[in-house]
Design an enzyme around this catalytic site. Structure first.
Site, mmCIF file in Angstrom:
data_model
loop_
_atom_site.group_PDB
_atom_site.id
_atom_site.type_symbol
_atom_site.label_atom_id
_atom_site.label_comp_id
_atom_site.label_asym_id
_atom_site.label_seq_id
_atom_site.Cartn_x
_atom_site.Cartn_y
_atom_site.Cartn_z
ATOM 1 N N SER A 391 0.781 -1.245 0.000
ATOM 2 C CA SER A 391 0.000 0.000 0.000
ATOM 3 C C SER A 391 0.808 1.288 0.000
ATOM 4 O O SER A 391 0.231 2.376 -0.109
ATOM 5 C CB SER A 391 -0.936 0.004 1.214
ATOM 6 O OG SER A 391 -1.821 -1.091 1.157
ATOM 7 N N THR A 392 2.116 1.213 0.112
ATOM 8 C CA THR A 392 2.913 2.446 0.083
ATOM 9 C C THR A 392 2.734 3.196 -1.242
ATOM 10 O O THR A 392 2.954 4.402 -1.306
ATOM 11 C CB THR A 392 4.407 2.142 0.297
ATOM 12 O OG1 THR A 392 4.785 1.030 -0.516
ATOM 13 C CG2 THR A 392 4.699 1.828 1.748
#
Length: 691
Positions: A391-392
């Site tokens: 999710s970065t």
């Protein structure tokens, strides 16, 4: 009539004077030519037979490598050495020199091969070697049915074990020296011995140089590392004195006036900045006669040490981050499901300039000699290895959604999972309710990103129906991601950077994986560039580890003046409205500073106002233990984190990747633990330096 007689009588006199003058001049010319030929003839013949060669002598030290505070990282240690220059000597002269030198110094014989021994035996025992050839074989040779190579091969094969035993330790040293003499190139100085040269050896060789043609005493050097193994994989290596130019780059270096036995950088920083670190050897012009003997030599230029290279790295910070990674990796290994956990990476970068302040990687390996499990430096992995990061990347997804018109600031989606026909339910880690993009970042909603991707692909979602999405959406998203540094080379000034793996399938479901960081792979350096681009307002800065080049001060260890300063380079500017960036940065701030944010428990009380994004990705293991699992290695979870601080005026950007952090459901949070300690360390060091 008298007048005619008078004119006639003058004509022979004038003619005689003319003939006499010509005769006199020719006589003078002949005498001069004879004089030149007799007196200067030999000199002129010798001059005509002369030729000029250039030899390079006296190796000069490479430039030093220093950190941003001018502390020496890599230096040179001087070493006494004995050298040899082949000035066109015959084999007999070289053998005689080797025999004399072997009596004066000790020489390792570990590189003497069986073939070397047999060749030497034949050379030093010609009559016994000839006796090994039968009369019948010689008749065949004279009949040209056997070649010189055939005869020599028979001699080699027929040398007995007992005959080879005649080669004493002293003879083996002669062979070792003679072998090195022959391996060198004409008029090129080579180091014969630079390990453990004693003062007595140096003195006795110096005293006997007149009887050792080609031999000399000199000073060599080797690289030494002030911080031991810290960053060593990135610093790179230099060829050894007996290696010379790498074979695969031979033509490249020869075209740049290198000698074949020059020591050069062969990897990473030493290779990348070879033209800076490599000094200029002294050059001597050797004048030889037609037989190749040196009759004169003239100095052409003095040697010059290589320039010093100053890095942007802070070695104190680098070492502390190394220690943090080591401690947290060992701590993570105490959790269940961490059998495969063996590495972690951190990059710290100035988001405004691209200067890399630290690039740390650590890897757990088993020592093949001792059998023990150890931690080794793997800073190289920060830009040469890539992973699914999770999710970065969602900040880039939101900004891509804005840019393509798929979403607008304030767009709301319901976080209910998506059911696509023939596909498992795709959802977030929990139902997060109705969200705008800011809270989708704060809470890390997968579903929000899925809806964004569907709109980018001009698709339409219906429950349990096929998802029709344009395959062009993959290229659109990847191109947008690349503008931040994701999935493309960052341009770091180091060789062998990897761009990452791009998933090959264009099935619609994989587009949803792409926008949550679970399809393509990225490096820690790419994550650092990406988060820096968001932090600095949309400028993709080229990361660099070189900061300055300094001119060396001859005869001193003092720092010279700056000859080149590495200036910040903007690779591209992202085409985004300031309000779009503001909203993403607000979401990143909420991740770390607002209750409920995915990193709040670790960063909520941080005094330096951090912003960032966490990441967890389910990935397939492809590490060193993969063959234990047959064709299908087990799925594992990769952990990542990107951050910058302070959130209002960022001065530092950070990326953390912990590949294969755990299997199962027990999250060890190694990414968050490492990230918090790293940022705490950076700001504490800043405070200490200003106090």
């Amino acid at each position: 009539m008298e007048k005619q007689k008078k004119n006639k009588s003058h004509f022979p006199i004038r003619l005689n004077i003319l003939f006499f003058s010509v005769f006199f001049l020719f006589s003078v010319l002949i005498l001069r030519l004879g004089f030149v030929q007799i007196v200067y003839g030999e000199n002129f013949k010798r001059d005509l037979a002369r030729k000029e060669d250039i030899t390079i002598s006296s190796p000069v030290p490479r430039g030093r490598i220093l950190d941003r505070d001018y502390r020496i990282i890599v230096d040179n240690v001087p070493k006494s050495a004995i050298s040899y220059t082949n000035e066109g000597f015959s084999q007999e002269v070289m053998l005689e020199t080797a025999e004399k030198l072997a009596k004066l110094i000790s020489k390792k014989t570990n590189k003497v091969t069986e073939r070397d021994k047999r060749d030497f035996w034949i050379m030093t025992n010609p009559e016994r070697a000839n006796a090994k050839i039968s009369k019948k074989e010689m008749d065949l040779y004279y009949a040209k049915k056997l070649t010189d190579n055939d005869i020599y091969k028979y001699k080699l094969e027929r040398i007995t074990t007992d005959e080879l035993k005649e080669l004493t330790k002293e003879k083996l040293e002669v062979i070792a020296l003679f072998k090195e003499f022959n391996s060198g190139y004409k008029f090129t100085t080579q180091i014969i011995k630079n390990e453990d040269v004693t003062a007595q050896e140096l003195a006795v060789v110096s005293e006997n140089l007149q009887s050792l043609p080609g031999v000399d005493t000199t000073t060599d050097w080797e690289r030494c590392y002030a911080f031991n193994g810290t960053l060593k994989s990135v610093l790179g290596k230099v060829t050894k004195s007996d290696e010379g130019l790498p074979a695969e780059q031979l033509e490249y270096f020869l075209a740049r006036d290198y000698s074949r036995n020059d020591r050069v950088g062969k990897s990473q920083l030493e290779w990348q900045y070879e033209n800076v670190l490599h000094g200029y050897k002294s050059k001597i012009k050797n004048v030889t006669d037609k037989t190749g003997n040196v009759i004169e030599n003239h100095p052409v230029s003095n040697g010059k040490k290589g320039k010093d290279l100053v890095l942007s790295i802070d070695m104190d910070l680098q070492r502390k981050i190394d220690r943090i990674i080591e401690e947290e990796l060992w701590a993570a290994k105490r959790y269940p499901g961490t059998y495969l956990t063996d590495r972690a990476y951190v990059v710290l970068m100035n988001p405004k300039t691209g200067e890399v302040l630290a690039m740390s990687g650590k890897k757990i390996v088993r020592n093949n000699q001792t059998g023990r499990v150890e931690m080794e430096d793997d800073a190289l992995g920060t830009f040469t290895t890539t992973y699914n990061v999770g999710s970065t990347v969602k900040g880039a997804t939101i900004l891509t959604g804005y840019k393509t018109g798929a979403i607008a600031p304030g767009t709301v989606f319901d976080d209910a999972g998506l059911k696509i026909r023939a596909t498992p339910l795709k959802k977030s880690y929990a139902y997060l309710g109705r969200l705008n993009e800011i809270n989708a970042l704060k809470l890390s909603s997968n579903v929000y990103m899925f809806h964004t991707a569907i709109r980018i692909g001009k698709g339409h979602y219906e429950y349990d129906q096929p998802l029709n999405i344009s395959s062009k959406a993959f290229d659109s998203i990847r191109d947008s991601f690349a503008s931040f540094g994701l999935g493309t080379r960052t341009g770091i000034d180091l060789p062998n950077e990897q761009s990452g793996f791009k998933g090959q399938s264009y099935l619609p479901g994989y587009l949803l994986d792409l926008v949550i960081g679970q399809y393509d792979t990225y490096s820690a350096m790419q994550l650092a560039q990406y988060v820096s681009t968001i932090a600095n307002g949309g400028y993709r800065m080229q990361p660099h580890v070189a900061k300055q080049m300094l001119e060396p001060k001859e005869g001193t260890r003092e720092l010279g003046h700056v000859v080149k300063e590495i200036t910040p380079t903007v690779l591209n500017t992202i085409d985004m409205k300031s309000n779009w960036l503001y909203r993403v940065k607000l979401g990143f701030k909420k991740v770390m500073q607002e209750r409920g944010g995915t990193a709040y428990k670790f960063f909520g009380n941080a005094p330096y106002s951090p912003a960032g994004k966490t990441g967890t990705a389910e990935a397939f293991y492809d590490g060193p233990e993969r063959y234990r699992f047959g064709k299908e290695p087990p799925p594992v979870m990769n952990l990542s984190l990107v951050s910058y601080a302070p959130s209002s005026n960022p001065e530092i950007a950070m990326a953390v990747i912990v590949p294969w952090a755990y299997q199962g459901k027990k999250d060890n949070r190694a990414n968050l633990k490492i990230g918090r300690r790293v940022l705490d360390t950076y700001f504490q060091m800043k405070k200490d330096n200003h106090s």
